[in-house]
Design a protein around this motif. Structure first.
Motif, mmCIF file in Angstrom:
data_model
loop_
_atom_site.group_PDB
_atom_site.id
_atom_site.type_symbol
_atom_site.label_atom_id
_atom_site.label_comp_id
_atom_site.label_asym_id
_atom_site.label_seq_id
_atom_site.Cartn_x
_atom_site.Cartn_y
_atom_site.Cartn_z
ATOM 1 N N LEU A 34 1.051 -1.183 -0.088
ATOM 2 C CA LEU A 34 -0.049 -0.034 -0.023
ATOM 3 C C LEU A 34 0.939 1.185 0.057
ATOM 4 O O LEU A 34 1.770 1.448 0.878
ATOM 5 N N ARG A 35 0.331 2.283 -0.869
ATOM 6 C CA ARG A 35 0.900 3.657 -0.676
ATOM 7 C C ARG A 35 -0.206 4.282 -0.511
ATOM 8 O O ARG A 35 -1.041 4.750 -1.308
ATOM 9 N N ALA A 36 -0.649 4.542 0.746
ATOM 10 C CA ALA A 36 -1.883 5.224 1.218
ATOM 11 C C ALA A 36 -1.598 6.556 1.718
ATOM 12 O O ALA A 36 -0.680 6.995 2.075
ATOM 13 N N VAL A 37 -2.955 7.171 1.813
ATOM 14 C CA VAL A 37 -2.951 8.289 2.872
ATOM 15 C C VAL A 37 -4.214 8.272 3.534
ATOM 16 O O VAL A 37 -5.171 7.412 3.362
ATOM 17 N N ASN A 38 -4.022 8.705 4.889
ATOM 18 C CA ASN A 38 -5.025 8.808 5.745
ATOM 19 C C ASN A 38 -6.064 10.037 5.470
ATOM 20 O O ASN A 38 -5.856 11.202 5.325
ATOM 21 N N LEU A 39 -7.261 9.683 5.558
ATOM 22 C CA LEU A 39 -8.402 10.641 5.458
ATOM 23 C C LEU A 39 -8.765 11.279 6.708
ATOM 24 O O LEU A 39 -9.909 11.268 7.290
ATOM 25 N N GLY A 40 -7.704 11.745 7.590
ATOM 26 C CA GLY A 40 -7.874 12.502 8.857
ATOM 27 C C GLY A 40 -8.835 13.559 8.963
ATOM 28 O O GLY A 40 -8.867 14.444 7.802
ATOM 29 N N GLY A 41 -9.587 13.771 10.106
ATOM 30 C CA GLY A 41 -10.296 15.036 10.100
ATOM 31 C C GLY A 41 -11.585 14.961 9.431
ATOM 32 O O GLY A 41 -12.328 15.931 9.114
ATOM 33 N N TRP A 42 -12.055 13.771 8.894
ATOM 34 C CA TRP A 42 -13.204 13.578 7.915
ATOM 35 C C TRP A 42 -14.474 13.392 8.886
ATOM 36 O O TRP A 42 -15.213 14.049 9.133
ATOM 37 N N LEU A 43 -14.361 11.605 9.050
ATOM 38 C CA LEU A 43 -15.571 11.169 9.547
ATOM 39 C C LEU A 43 -15.325 11.099 11.152
ATOM 40 O O LEU A 43 -16.076 10.642 11.765
ATOM 41 N N VAL A 44 -14.145 11.320 11.489
ATOM 42 C CA VAL A 44 -13.666 11.605 12.922
ATOM 43 C C VAL A 44 -12.914 13.101 13.126
ATOM 44 O O VAL A 44 -12.089 13.147 12.617
ATOM 45 N N THR A 45 -13.467 13.763 13.680
ATOM 46 C CA THR A 45 -13.335 15.314 13.812
ATOM 47 C C THR A 45 -11.816 15.351 14.600
ATOM 48 O O THR A 45 -11.775 14.834 15.509
ATOM 49 N N GLU A 46 -10.978 16.317 14.242
ATOM 50 C CA GLU A 46 -9.768 16.639 14.875
ATOM 51 C C GLU A 46 -9.591 18.397 14.482
ATOM 52 O O GLU A 46 -9.358 18.672 13.493
ATOM 53 N N GLY A 47 -9.939 18.996 15.584
ATOM 54 C CA GLY A 47 -10.030 20.495 15.498
ATOM 55 C C GLY A 47 -8.849 21.155 15.010
ATOM 56 O O GLY A 47 -8.849 22.035 14.133
ATOM 57 N N TRP A 48 -7.741 20.687 15.067
ATOM 58 C CA TRP A 48 -6.481 21.128 14.646
ATOM 59 C C TRP A 48 -6.258 21.117 13.101
ATOM 60 O O TRP A 48 -5.675 21.769 12.372
ATOM 61 N N ILE A 49 -6.934 19.994 12.637
ATOM 62 C CA ILE A 49 -6.971 19.770 11.220
ATOM 63 C C ILE A 49 -7.820 20.840 10.309
ATOM 64 O O ILE A 49 -7.221 21.457 9.364
ATOM 65 N N LYS A 50 -8.995 21.146 10.891
ATOM 66 C CA LYS A 50 -9.855 22.080 10.366
ATOM 67 C C LYS A 50 -10.554 22.962 11.505
ATOM 68 O O LYS A 50 -11.528 22.812 11.799
ATOM 69 N N PRO A 51 -9.517 23.892 11.965
ATOM 70 C CA PRO A 51 -10.277 24.793 13.098
ATOM 71 C C PRO A 51 -11.607 25.478 12.876
ATOM 72 O O PRO A 51 -12.340 25.584 13.681
ATOM 73 N N SER A 52 -11.868 25.937 11.609
ATOM 74 C CA SER A 52 -12.886 26.579 11.137
ATOM 75 C C SER A 52 -14.313 25.831 11.532
ATOM 76 O O SER A 52 -15.390 26.452 11.735
ATOM 77 N N LEU A 53 -14.193 24.626 11.673
ATOM 78 C CA LEU A 53 -15.458 23.720 11.845
ATOM 79 C C LEU A 53 -16.045 24.176 13.355
ATOM 80 O O LEU A 53 -17.207 23.916 13.348
ATOM 81 N N PHE A 54 -14.901 24.664 14.051
ATOM 82 C CA PHE A 54 -15.595 25.059 15.481
ATOM 83 C C PHE A 54 -15.840 26.457 15.665
ATOM 84 O O PHE A 54 -16.374 26.938 16.786
ATOM 85 N N ASP A 55 -15.851 27.333 14.419
ATOM 86 C CA ASP A 55 -16.124 28.588 14.511
ATOM 87 C C ASP A 55 -17.492 29.089 15.198
ATOM 88 O O ASP A 55 -17.746 30.143 15.591
ATOM 89 N N GLY A 56 -18.532 28.443 14.682
ATOM 90 C CA GLY A 56 -19.856 28.961 15.007
ATOM 91 C C GLY A 56 -20.348 28.376 16.380
ATOM 92 O O GLY A 56 -21.404 28.607 16.729
ATOM 93 N N ILE A 57 -19.544 27.891 17.230
ATOM 94 C CA ILE A 57 -20.076 27.344 18.552
ATOM 95 C C ILE A 57 -19.905 28.494 19.441
ATOM 96 O O ILE A 57 -18.994 29.266 19.632
ATOM 97 N N PRO A 58 -20.997 28.812 20.130
ATOM 98 C CA PRO A 58 -21.027 29.664 21.262
ATOM 99 C C PRO A 58 -20.167 29.372 22.434
ATOM 100 O O PRO A 58 -20.171 28.219 22.727
ATOM 101 N N ASN A 59 -19.309 30.310 23.034
ATOM 102 C CA ASN A 59 -18.470 29.944 24.170
ATOM 103 C C ASN A 59 -17.611 28.715 23.570
ATOM 104 O O ASN A 59 -17.496 27.726 24.281
ATOM 105 N N LYS A 60 -16.889 28.667 22.500
ATOM 106 C CA LYS A 60 -16.344 27.714 21.930
ATOM 107 C C LYS A 60 -14.981 27.367 22.780
ATOM 108 O O LYS A 60 -14.280 26.243 22.471
ATOM 109 N N ASP A 61 -14.494 28.219 23.515
ATOM 110 C CA ASP A 61 -13.319 27.815 24.518
ATOM 111 C C ASP A 61 -13.951 27.280 25.648
ATOM 112 O O ASP A 61 -12.917 26.800 26.699
ATOM 113 N N LEU A 62 -15.191 26.936 25.743
ATOM 114 C CA LEU A 62 -15.689 25.929 27.093
ATOM 115 C C LEU A 62 -16.505 24.942 26.482
ATOM 116 O O LEU A 62 -17.484 24.863 26.676
#
Length: 509
Positions: A34-62
């Motif tokens: 296999l010469r593969a790549v991970n589809l990380g941050g897609w079906l299992v969220t990781e905020g550091w991969i796409k921080p903008s996904l959290f932008d609309g959450i009120p009080n997103k620091d809590l």
């Protein structure tokens, strides 16, 4: 006549033995890599991969799992769960660490449960005619809810309203109560109900994003993300650039789609179906990777931990639930020509996850896969931490079509803190070659570098240095008998994005 029948029986048995042997050899010693790549941050969220996904959450620091430390403005000391939990809350610590950290369980944008070091929840207790603040319960109750009220001029200055309608106050360093009735305050340093908050840590995973948006908004937000983050053209791109597989991280809740337990939302299974369709169209193989087990197997956001706790594998019911997820996924995709392997659990953390527990689960999950397919590879992920990389060999050697997954990063360790680019490259050629050789044996399981990246702790490296670093890893990891997978295809951080690295000439396949 009897002799002839005996000869026929013997020949028949020999034929069966040869057939079984050849079958085992075919799945165990395939020359396809296999010469593969991970589809990380897609079906299992990781905020550091796409921080903008959290932008609309009120009080997103809590969000769930955020660690808060509260400093009383009157005692000038931090709140603390005495003994780490099991007794009262005090306000007498001059510095803050584990016992002084309260992990949030979010109910809504302003209301929370507080969990302390020993996993108890903060609540109220009537003692000596006073409503004391304690941490003695291992389960949440209605009386455990607290409302954080922020100062409109300074969001780090807060008051905490308890479920009884009163505010917490630090009466003394040894006495914290929930009986401060004054609604109005100047937010001054003479008010015992005022605290300064400091965030000591946070998580941004699937639990945080879905619970943060809540049941009304989360479904649309997540479905929009799934439909746009990875699309059919990405599979076409991978095929054109010489990759032949994708490793797709999924969470345990996908087996309950379209109605997974809250706060998770349905729809990820439909996207996984599409991924298989696209993979077949463009000639790519698929590894289904159970990235997030029920209860979290490592406490990290990528395993959808709610608050950093590790609950996976602590009960037989939990193990059976995880086996059921593997059974569901294998049954659904076993007939797809694209399904190449199923990875049973990503990065269990040692010593929180015991080897005996993991072995028990791997055995049962292997049997579940084999009920549906005799040819799909079964991937065992090595535990994180200081372990023997061959610790799964006794189990693997008795089974068919087993792969050992190792993850190699020149990151996350003080070992790499002061390394130059050349020292990092030398480390790949020397240390990683040795590491991979140790786990790759002639009669053992296949080996798979399931995660690696051309990123390091070097600051200000040139493009040429990155190219040499990536080239070194490709050369070494090509020796893995099952193959390798880059982490990840898309990422806001350029060097973590294989798409960006290829398009900008940093990596050549």
């Amino acid at each position: 006549m009897a002799l002839n029948w005996a000869i026929k029986i013997i020949l028949s048995l020999l034929f069966c033995m040869v057939s079984v042997s050849q079958g085992r050899q075919t799945i165990s010693n395939s020359t396809f890599k296999l010469r593969a790549v991970n589809l990380g941050g897609w079906l299992v969220t990781e905020g550091w991969i796409k921080p903008s996904l959290f932008d609309g959450i009120p009080n997103k620091d809590l969000l769930d799992g955020t660690g808060l430390q509260f400093k009383s403005v009157t005692t000038k000391k931090y709140l603390c769960a005495e003994s780490g939990g099991g007794t009262i809350i005090v306000a007498n610590r001059t510095s803050a660490s584990g016992w002084e950290t309260f992990k949030l369980w979010r109910i809504n944008e302003n209301t929370f449960h507080f969990r302390v070091f020993n996993q108890q929840f903060v609540g109220l207790s009537m003692k000596e005619n006073q409503i004391k603040v304690v941490a003695i319960s291992n389960i949440t109750t209605i009386s455990d809810k607290f409302h954080i009220v922020r100062n409109s001029n300074d969001s780090n200055r807060v008051r905490i309203k308890a479920s009884n309608g009163f505010y917490l106050q630090a009466k003394t360093e040894e006495l914290v109560t929930a009986d401060y009735a004054e609604e109005n305050t100047t937010w001054g340093d003479d008010d015992p109900s005022v605290f300064l908050i400091r965030i000591s840590g946070k998580l941004e995973g699937e639990f945080q994003v879905t619970n943060g948006y809540g049941p009304i908004r989360a479904p649309q937000v997540m479905r929009d993300h799934w439909k746009t983050f990875i699309v059919e053209k990405d599979f076409e791109f991978l095929s054109e650039k010489g990759l032949n597989a994708v490793r797709i991280p999924v969470g345990w809740w996908i087996a309950n789609d379209p109605r997974p337990p809250r706060p998770y939302v349905g729809g990820s299974l439909t996207m996984l179906d599409k991924a298989f369709s696209w993979a077949q169209k463009y000639g790519l193989k698929v590894i289904i990777d159970l990235h997030a087990g029920p209860g979290s197997q490592n406490g990290f956001e990528h395993s959808s931990s709610r608050d950093g706790s590790i609950e996976w594998g602590k009960t037989d019911a939990n193990i059976h639930q995880t086996v059921d997820v593997i059974d569901f996924l294998t049954a659904r995709y076993a007939k797809s020509p694209s399904l190449h392997a199923v990875e049973l659990l990503n990065e269990p953390l040692s010593p929180s996850v015991k080897l005996e527990t993991l072995t028990k689960y791997y055995e049962e999950a292997y049997k579940a896969i084999r009920r549906h397919s005799s040819t799909v590879y079964v991937i065992f992920s090595n535990r994180l931490g200081n372990i023997d990389a061959r610790e799964l060999f006794p189990l693997a050697n008795g089974l068919n079509g087993i792969v050992i997954d190792v993850h190699y990063y020149n990151l996350f360790s003080s070992t790499f803190d002061n390394m130059t680019p050349q020292q990092n490259i030398d480390y790949i050629y020397t240390n990683r070659t040795s590491d991979l050789s140790y786990v790759t044996t002639s009669n053992g399981p296949l080996t798979f570098v399931g995660e690696w990246v051309a990123e390091w702790q070097v600051k200000g490296a040139t493009k040429e240095e990155y190219q040499k670093f990536g080239k070194a890893q490709l050369e070494v990891y090509n020796e893995a008998t099952f193959g390798w997978a880059y982490w990840t295809l898309k990422n806001i951080n350029n060097h973590w994005s294989l798409e960006w690295m290829i398009n900008n000439g940093y990596i050549k396949l």
